[in-house]
Motif scaffolding. Structure first.
Motif, mmCIF file in Angstrom:
data_model
loop_
_atom_site.group_PDB
_atom_site.id
_atom_site.type_symbol
_atom_site.label_atom_id
_atom_site.label_comp_id
_atom_site.label_asym_id
_atom_site.label_seq_id
_atom_site.Cartn_x
_atom_site.Cartn_y
_atom_site.Cartn_z
ATOM 1 N N SER A 107 1.244 -2.319 -8.138
ATOM 2 C CA SER A 107 1.449 -1.834 -9.431
ATOM 3 C C SER A 107 3.244 -2.410 -9.205
ATOM 4 O O SER A 107 3.766 -3.114 -10.287
ATOM 5 N N PHE A 158 -14.108 12.063 9.190
ATOM 6 C CA PHE A 158 -12.146 12.677 8.710
ATOM 7 C C PHE A 158 -12.317 10.383 8.529
ATOM 8 O O PHE A 158 -11.291 10.557 7.479
ATOM 9 N N GLU A 159 -12.592 9.982 9.607
ATOM 10 C CA GLU A 159 -12.175 8.639 9.857
ATOM 11 C C GLU A 159 -12.224 7.548 8.342
ATOM 12 O O GLU A 159 -10.970 6.957 8.102
ATOM 13 N N ALA A 162 -8.000 6.145 2.131
ATOM 14 C CA ALA A 162 -7.097 7.130 1.271
ATOM 15 C C ALA A 162 -5.404 5.650 1.752
ATOM 16 O O ALA A 162 -5.081 5.327 1.306
ATOM 17 N N ALA A 163 -5.605 5.171 3.266
ATOM 18 C CA ALA A 163 -4.927 4.374 3.355
ATOM 19 C C ALA A 163 -4.648 2.834 2.846
ATOM 20 O O ALA A 163 -3.920 2.380 1.601
ATOM 21 N N LEU A 164 -6.038 2.345 2.848
ATOM 22 C CA LEU A 164 -5.876 0.877 1.889
ATOM 23 C C LEU A 164 -6.014 1.370 0.819
ATOM 24 O O LEU A 164 -5.242 0.324 -0.081
ATOM 25 N N VAL A 217 -9.865 8.617 6.014
ATOM 26 C CA VAL A 217 -7.922 8.461 6.169
ATOM 27 C C VAL A 217 -8.271 6.462 5.791
ATOM 28 O O VAL A 217 -6.908 6.104 5.075
ATOM 29 N N LEU A 218 -9.073 6.056 5.938
ATOM 30 C CA LEU A 218 -9.785 4.544 5.954
ATOM 31 C C LEU A 218 -8.992 4.495 4.270
ATOM 32 O O LEU A 218 -8.375 3.272 4.001
ATOM 33 N N MET A 273 -4.104 3.199 -1.553
ATOM 34 C CA MET A 273 -2.967 3.748 -1.759
ATOM 35 C C MET A 273 -2.243 2.313 -1.082
ATOM 36 O O MET A 273 -1.183 2.139 -2.371
ATOM 37 N N VAL A 274 -2.182 0.812 -0.373
ATOM 38 C CA VAL A 274 -1.533 0.647 -0.659
ATOM 39 C C VAL A 274 -2.093 -0.763 -0.691
ATOM 40 O O VAL A 274 -0.648 -1.683 -1.601
ATOM 41 N N PHE A 316 -0.181 0.579 -4.001
ATOM 42 C CA PHE A 316 1.387 0.090 -3.940
ATOM 43 C C PHE A 316 1.756 -1.414 -4.363
ATOM 44 O O PHE A 316 2.109 -1.819 -5.147
ATOM 45 N N LEU A 317 1.147 -2.246 -3.740
ATOM 46 C CA LEU A 317 1.321 -4.094 -3.816
ATOM 47 C C LEU A 317 0.756 -4.192 -5.188
ATOM 48 O O LEU A 317 1.777 -5.085 -5.885
ATOM 49 N N LEU A 319 1.725 7.415 -6.848
ATOM 50 C CA LEU A 319 1.284 6.765 -5.315
ATOM 51 C C LEU A 319 0.514 7.948 -4.491
ATOM 52 O O LEU A 319 -1.144 8.266 -4.074
ATOM 53 N N SER A 320 1.210 9.304 -4.326
ATOM 54 C CA SER A 320 0.279 10.115 -3.593
ATOM 55 C C SER A 320 -0.901 10.885 -3.777
ATOM 56 O O SER A 320 -2.163 11.294 -3.457
#
Lengths: 487, 179
Positions: free
Chosen positions: B123, B105-106, B112-114, B109-110, B116-117, B120-121, B58-59
């Motif tokens: 998988s 930058f923002e 990458a976070a969304l 981050v946005l 990855m989550v 995750f959901l 995931l990373s």
């Protein structure tokens, strides 16, 4: 020879309310936290909700006036074009920062005391950022055109937003912050929602919590990935939270207004944000702890740790005030010097000295352990700190503007009842949202508390000191050697 | 976990303590038992390693999503301010890259976070309306539940596996469950 290091204070205490003195078990954690979700709301909750709704109702009226009659309803004038609205915006965004600090930065630093307070602090972050957003929307004057702040193709010949402007950076920073905080908070909630789902007797509750818990089963594979997600989100949120208040401070620092045009602003604002955020966490958690009987989980040790952070960040803020003042003198710029003398001894002297008293002097009580561990002192000071931090933003914004370069335009800012009402609206919203959260969702992260329960309860710590640490060590070392072999 | 049509038979062992569970997992796997999955109320440190799961990627997914965000943000700002509608602000460069850092930058981050989550959901087959397969509801409360699929452990009889579980500290008699 055996050397035993002093054992840290346990994070989970023995039973206090029922079965007094017995060790707290996993099942007790589930029961204690789920109880308030499953039981009918108690009278204190209902009273709190009623007050919040009354405040929200009054605030809705003034917000309606702002919406329909415009920001002429506020006390702004030609000289002071930003005042109450931006003060409140910065104040609320700052409060939000503690939640992310607890859930992200403390996770990276492996501070296990975050486990019992992170859920509520993150919820607070989300509600605080929404409150901040209210002021951003309203101060635009025509809030229904707020989407103009986004880089959308439009009928005016694709005139895009100006990416050189900190105000546009703010749009991206705040919306990213809200989104990522919300996602982080919700991912943490899923396992606990599954716990409530499995306990639910009422089919409606079971259906709703089943829907919300996303079919979580708690398998080892899911947990391993969940931990990876939490770690990466923490790694992303840490620079994010620092960037958000940095960018908020750029709204001021990139201007040429004496009193705003300062390079110290980003770290100074970030420290101030964490300072006020922790104060708000304490205000909320001390009440929640009392109402929901969470004393075994939110211990005096937790409160002391938070007070230490308040002391640290409060002192950073104090040094920043003095640095600003020194640099104003040292710069030799008469306008800079005047702006700071005007802050201290001008017509808004009372705001300046309230800020100094509340933010610099009051946290110094926390040098004393007895004060850090005193609930009443902590509660009182947490409110004092937030009053001080509100005045800080007011001082920075209004005193820098109200006496500009042309003395004939010097004037004062006084809020109208609509200004005050809009502020009350956010308070009403914040507490209504927090009370709803506290009633329908688990206020403490059960899974994370259970994860530290075994290693850090009152009895394990005692056991660790009294009973043969030698044996423990042998077991541990054999376990770790087996583990390396397997890897 | 997809529901197959043929019901599968599982043996469910229940543990009270992670420090009993981990040695049991190790020993059962050492003696050749294939463990279907272990369900725990909280993340048990390194349980995935003992069960032989690979480290999550995931990373890496997060990095890819984040890099996409960086690239999109730079392209978007360069296109809008540099090509689509260049503005002359005091004769300064249209493409003022240092000014593009915050938004870049923002968005990094946005995304990458969304991203990855979402990964995750998807998988883990998590999402609103998904049904959890619970071998024992107490695994979300205070028990550590080990599920062993009988079909995949032909070399052992059911009795033998039960015996092994009892030897390694299950707190209740192992029970059968068909899924």
């Amino acid at each position: 020879m055996q050397v035993t290091s002093p054992v840290r204070e346990p994070l989970v205490l023995r039973r206090i309310h029922e079965e007094k003195g017995k060790p707290t078990t996993y099942h007790d954690v589930t029961n204690d936290i789920c109880r308030q979700v499953e039981a009918a709301p108690n009278i204190r909750w209902i009273i709190g909700m009623a007050i919040s709704l009354i405040v929200l109702g009054w605030g809705s009226y003034t917000l309606y006036r702002t919406w329909f009659f415009g920001i002429g309803e506020w006390g702004l004038n030609k000289t002071v074009g930003w005042a109450w609205d931006i003060t409140n915006f910065v104040w609320w965004v700052g409060i939000g920062h503690a939640g992310t600090l607890i859930s992200a930065i403390l996770l990276l630093f492996r501070q296990k005391w975050r486990t019992s307070i992170n859920r509520a602090a993150e919820a607070m972050t989300i509600f605080a950022v929404l409150c901040a957003g209210t002021f951003i929307l309203m101060h635009m004057g025509r809030p229904w055109l707020a989407y103009w702040a986004l880089p959308l193709p439009n009928t005016y010949g694709s005139l895009w937003v100006n990416f050189n402007s900190p105000l546009v950076w703010d749009v991206f920073a705040i919306s990213t912050y809200l989104t990522v905080s919300l996602v982080f908070w919700y991912i943490g909630l899923i396992p606990d929602l599954a716990t409530i789902r499995e306990r639910a007797k009422n089919p409606v509750a079971r259906f709703i919590y089943g829907l919300l818990s996303f079919g979580w089963d708690g398998s080892a594979k899911t947990w391993a990935r969940y931990e990876m997600v939490a770690l990466v989100l923490a790694g992303l949120s840490t620079p994010l939270v620092l960037s958000v208040h940095t960018i908020v401070s750029f709204d001021f620092a990139t201007s040429v207004i004496p009193g705003w045009h300062t390079t110290i602003f980003p770290p100074y604002f970030v420290a101030g944000a964490i300072f006020s955020g922790f104060a708000m966490v304490l205000t909320l958690m001390l009440v929640t702890r009392y109402v929901f009987k969470l004393e075994p989980y939110i211990t005096l040790g937790h409160i002391e740790s938070m007070n230490k952070i308040i002391l640290l960040t409060g002192s950073i803020v104090g040094i920043a005030y003095m640095t600003e003042f020194f640099i104003a003198w040292y710069s030799g710029v008469p306008y800079e010097r005047y702006a700071f003398i005007n802050r201290m001894f001008g017509p808004y002297w009372w705001a300046y000295w309230s800020m100094m008293t509340c933010n610099v002097i009051s946290p110094q009580f926390f040098w004393f352990r007895a004060m850090r561990r005193n609930i009443y002192v902590t509660f009182a000071l947490s409110i004092v700190v937030n009053i001080g931090m509100w005045f800080e933003r007011f001082v920075i914004i209004v005193t820098s503007l109200h006496r500009d370069y042309i003395p004939s335009s010097w004037t004062m800012f006084w809020p109208t009842y609509v200004d005050v009402g809009d502020y009350l609206f956010t308070f009403g919203f914040f507490f209504t949202a927090f009370l709803l959260f506290a009633k329908f969702l688990p206020v403490v992260n059960m899974a994370e508390v259970k994860a530290v329960l075994k290693s850090s309860n009152e009895d394990s710590a005692k056991h660790y000191i009294e009973e043969v640490p030698a044996k423990e060590e042998v077991v541990n070392s054999s376990l770790s050697s087996e583990k390396t072999e397997e890897r | 976990m997809a529901h197959s049509k043929e019901p599968k038979k599982f043996l469910v062992g229940i543990f009270d303590d992670e420090d009993v569970l981990i040695p049991a997992v190790k020993k059962l796997r050492a003696s050749g038992v294939k463990i279907h999955e272990v369900y725990t109320p909280y993340p048990v440190h390194d349980l995935d390693v003992y069960l032989g799961y690979k480290r999550s990627r995931l990373s890496k997914a997060a990095f890819i999503f984040g890099a996409t965000g960086t690239l999109l943000a730079i392209l978007m700002q360069s296109f809008m301010l540099g090509f689509s509608w260049p503005m002359n602000i005091g004769g300064k460069d249209h493409l003022a890259y240092p000014d593009f850092v915050p938004v870049t930058f923002e968005l990094t981050v946005l995304l990458a976070a969304l991203g990855m989550v979402a990964t995750f959901l998807i998988s883990n087959n998590l999402g609103p309306g998904k049904q959890a397969l619970m071998f024992d509801p107490r695994s979300t409360d205070d028990k550590f539940v080990m599920a062993i699929e009988l079909e995949k452990n032909h070399q052992f009889t059911q009795m033998q596996i039960e015996e092994l579980l009892l030897q390694h500290g299950v707190s209740e008699k192992p029970k059968e469950k068909e899924v």
